[in-house]
Scaffold this active site. Structure first.
Site, PDB file in Angstrom:
ATOM      1  N   PRO A 166      30.378  44.268  46.714  1.00 10.51           N
ATOM      2  CA  PRO A 166      28.979  44.652  46.480  1.00 10.51           C
ATOM      3  C   PRO A 166      28.810  45.300  45.099  1.00 10.51           C
ATOM      4  O   PRO A 166      29.676  46.041  44.661  1.00 10.51           O
ATOM      5  CB  PRO A 166      28.696  45.690  47.573  1.00 10.51           C
ATOM      6  CG  PRO A 166      29.827  45.616  48.518  1.00 10.51           C
ATOM      7  CD  PRO A 166      30.982  44.983  47.827  1.00 10.51           C
ATOM      8  N   GLU A 167      27.724  44.976  44.448  1.00  8.81           N
ATOM      9  CA  GLU A 167      27.419  45.573  43.153  1.00  8.81           C
ATOM     10  C   GLU A 167      26.192  46.474  43.321  1.00  8.81           C
ATOM     11  O   GLU A 167      25.703  46.661  44.438  1.00  8.81           O
ATOM     12  CB  GLU A 167      27.177  44.466  42.107  1.00  8.81           C
ATOM     13  CG  GLU A 167      28.388  43.539  41.960  1.00  8.81           C
ATOM     14  CD  GLU A 167      28.175  42.435  40.930  1.00  8.81           C
ATOM     15  OE1 GLU A 167      27.459  42.659  39.940  1.00  8.81           O
ATOM     16  OE2 GLU A 167      28.725  41.335  41.123  1.00  8.81           O
ATOM     17  N   HIS A 213      36.316  47.061  64.047  1.00 12.08           N
ATOM     18  CA  HIS A 213      36.117  47.446  62.647  1.00 12.08           C
ATOM     19  C   HIS A 213      34.961  48.426  62.420  1.00 12.08           C
ATOM     20  O   HIS A 213      34.596  48.682  61.303  1.00 12.08           O
ATOM     21  CB  HIS A 213      35.925  46.224  61.737  1.00 12.08           C
ATOM     22  CG  HIS A 213      36.959  45.168  61.915  1.00 12.08           C
ATOM     23  ND1 HIS A 213      38.307  45.402  61.692  1.00 12.08           N
ATOM     24  CD2 HIS A 213      36.865  43.881  62.316  1.00 12.08           C
ATOM     25  CE1 HIS A 213      38.989  44.293  61.951  1.00 12.08           C
ATOM     26  NE2 HIS A 213      38.146  43.364  62.334  1.00 12.08           N
ATOM     27  N   ARG A 270      38.411  44.990  55.991  1.00 14.42           N
ATOM     28  CA  ARG A 270      39.545  45.057  55.063  1.00 14.42           C
ATOM     29  C   ARG A 270      39.932  46.485  54.687  1.00 14.42           C
ATOM     30  O   ARG A 270      40.950  46.713  54.059  1.00 14.42           O
ATOM     31  CB  ARG A 270      39.240  44.229  53.812  1.00 14.42           C
ATOM     32  CG  ARG A 270      39.076  42.752  54.174  1.00 14.42           C
ATOM     33  CD  ARG A 270      38.714  41.908  52.977  1.00 14.42           C
ATOM     34  NE  ARG A 270      39.797  41.853  52.005  1.00 14.42           N
ATOM     35  CZ  ARG A 270      39.723  41.197  50.862  1.00 14.42           C
ATOM     36  NH1 ARG A 270      38.609  40.543  50.552  1.00 14.42           N
ATOM     37  NH2 ARG A 270      40.730  41.189  50.014  1.00 14.42           N
ATOM     38  N   LYS A 277      34.165  47.280  19.352  1.00 23.03           N
ATOM     39  CA  LYS A 277      34.979  46.802  20.488  1.00 23.03           C
ATOM     40  C   LYS A 277      35.406  45.357  20.288  1.00 23.03           C
ATOM     41  O   LYS A 277      34.586  44.470  20.106  1.00 23.03           O
ATOM     42  CB  LYS A 277      34.180  46.910  21.795  1.00 23.03           C
ATOM     43  CG  LYS A 277      34.254  48.274  22.434  1.00 23.03           C
ATOM     44  CD  LYS A 277      34.470  48.159  23.951  1.00 23.03           C
ATOM     45  CE  LYS A 277      34.616  49.508  24.617  1.00 23.03           C
ATOM     46  NZ  LYS A 277      35.830  50.236  24.225  1.00 23.03           N
TER      47      LYS A 277
END
Ligand SMILES: [Zn+2]
Length: 293
Positions: A2-3, A104, A123, A166
């Site tokens: 997820p972002e 879970h 997980r 950079k």
């Protein structure tokens, strides 16, 4: 994984049932998440009220009446689900009754709002931690994070200053949580396409030599904001495990322009390019070589 938009969607789903409510009971079925839950985890929550539910990058921050903050991260496969107690119809049609303890469901919050909030994570890369609010500034999980991309502290000037000199790719720079917080592979690919910038371009090229933003930095900041706001509006992207806490799925995956679209035609008006997949730093990058320069 997820972002920012998925985590923000979760925050918005939890806020109505958690903010202002008290933890009446906390069940820990498995404490060995990414790192072990503290032994006194349930005790530090039970009886405390939630005074605010915020987000920093991909972390949910639950402020407690005790002065502590509960920090929660979804990891790879973590999700929250909201259920209502049997017979309580107050929470609306989305909230199903919870039939039984599901596999879970590692942590279960019983709230005084009548909601039961479960944290499910097959997980177990997710995590929860409780720290005093006064120590949040020095908390390693969040202390070094860059600006929030939807906040006032993020603009072309700060992004250009962070990218100045950079030698890494623009893609790698945007994934660096110290430069901007909360972006991951999907939204970086999508933002770069909307900004018409190549993911392979050197990060330094969005800044002048003295670190001032050029026109590319302005375009990129706008694209990041548009993509994130659109994704939040759509409830995030439902790939693999992400669902909203009410069980509905996010729909932004239907609006992807490049992500997971290898070999398909570019959707940029007037562009005849084809979406290509390359691997950068071990992760797939999707982009259009024709219009992203
Ligand atoms: Zn194109």
């Amino acid at each position: 994984m997820p972002e920012l938009p998925e985590v923000e969607t979760v925050r918005r789903g939890l806020e109505p049932v958690m903010d202002g409510a008290r933890f009446t009971k906390v069940e820990v079925h498995r404490g060995d998440l990414r790192w072990p839950l503290p032994k006194d985890f349930a005790r530090r929550l039970q009886g405390k009220s939630v005074t605010g539910l915020g987000r920093r990058a991909k972390y949910l921050l639950v402020d407690l009446s005790s002065g502590d903050v509960l920090i929660m991260h979804l990891g790879m496969s973590g999700s929250f689900h909201v259920f209502r107690k049997t017979g309580d119809k107050a929470l609306g049609r989305y909230y199903h009754e919870r039939a039984q303890h599901a596999a879970h469901d590692h942590v279960v919050f019983h709230m005084s709002s009548g909601a039961i909030v479960t944290f499910n994570d097959p997980r177990r890369f997710g995590s929860m931690k409780i720290v005093p609010r006064s120590k949040l500034d020095v908390e390693p999980l969040v202390a070094r994070l860059g600006p929030e991309p939807l906040g006032n502290a993020f603009d072309a000037a700060t992004l250009a200053a962070a990218c100045k000199g950079k030698k890494t790719s623009l893609k790698a720079a945007l994934l660096d949580q110290r430069i901007v917080a909360g972006l991951g592979n999907i939204y970086v690919c999508e933002a770069l396409h909307r900004a018409k910038l190549s993911p392979k371009r050197l990060a330094a090229t969005i800044a002048t030599k003295d670190g001032k933003p050029n026109e590319r930095a302005e375009r990129l900041v706008d694209a990041i904001r548009v993509v994130l706001n659109d994704a939040i509006k759509a409830g995030g992207s439902s790939l693999r495990d992400h669902k909203r806490p009410d069980g509905e799925i996010g729909l932004f995956q239907h609006h992807f322009r490049v992500y997971d679209r290898e070999g398909q035609k570019c959707v940029t008006p007037g562009c005849r390019g084809t979406v290509k997949r390359i691997v950068q730093n071990g992760r797939s990058t999707f982009y259009c070589p024709a219009c992203q320069k």
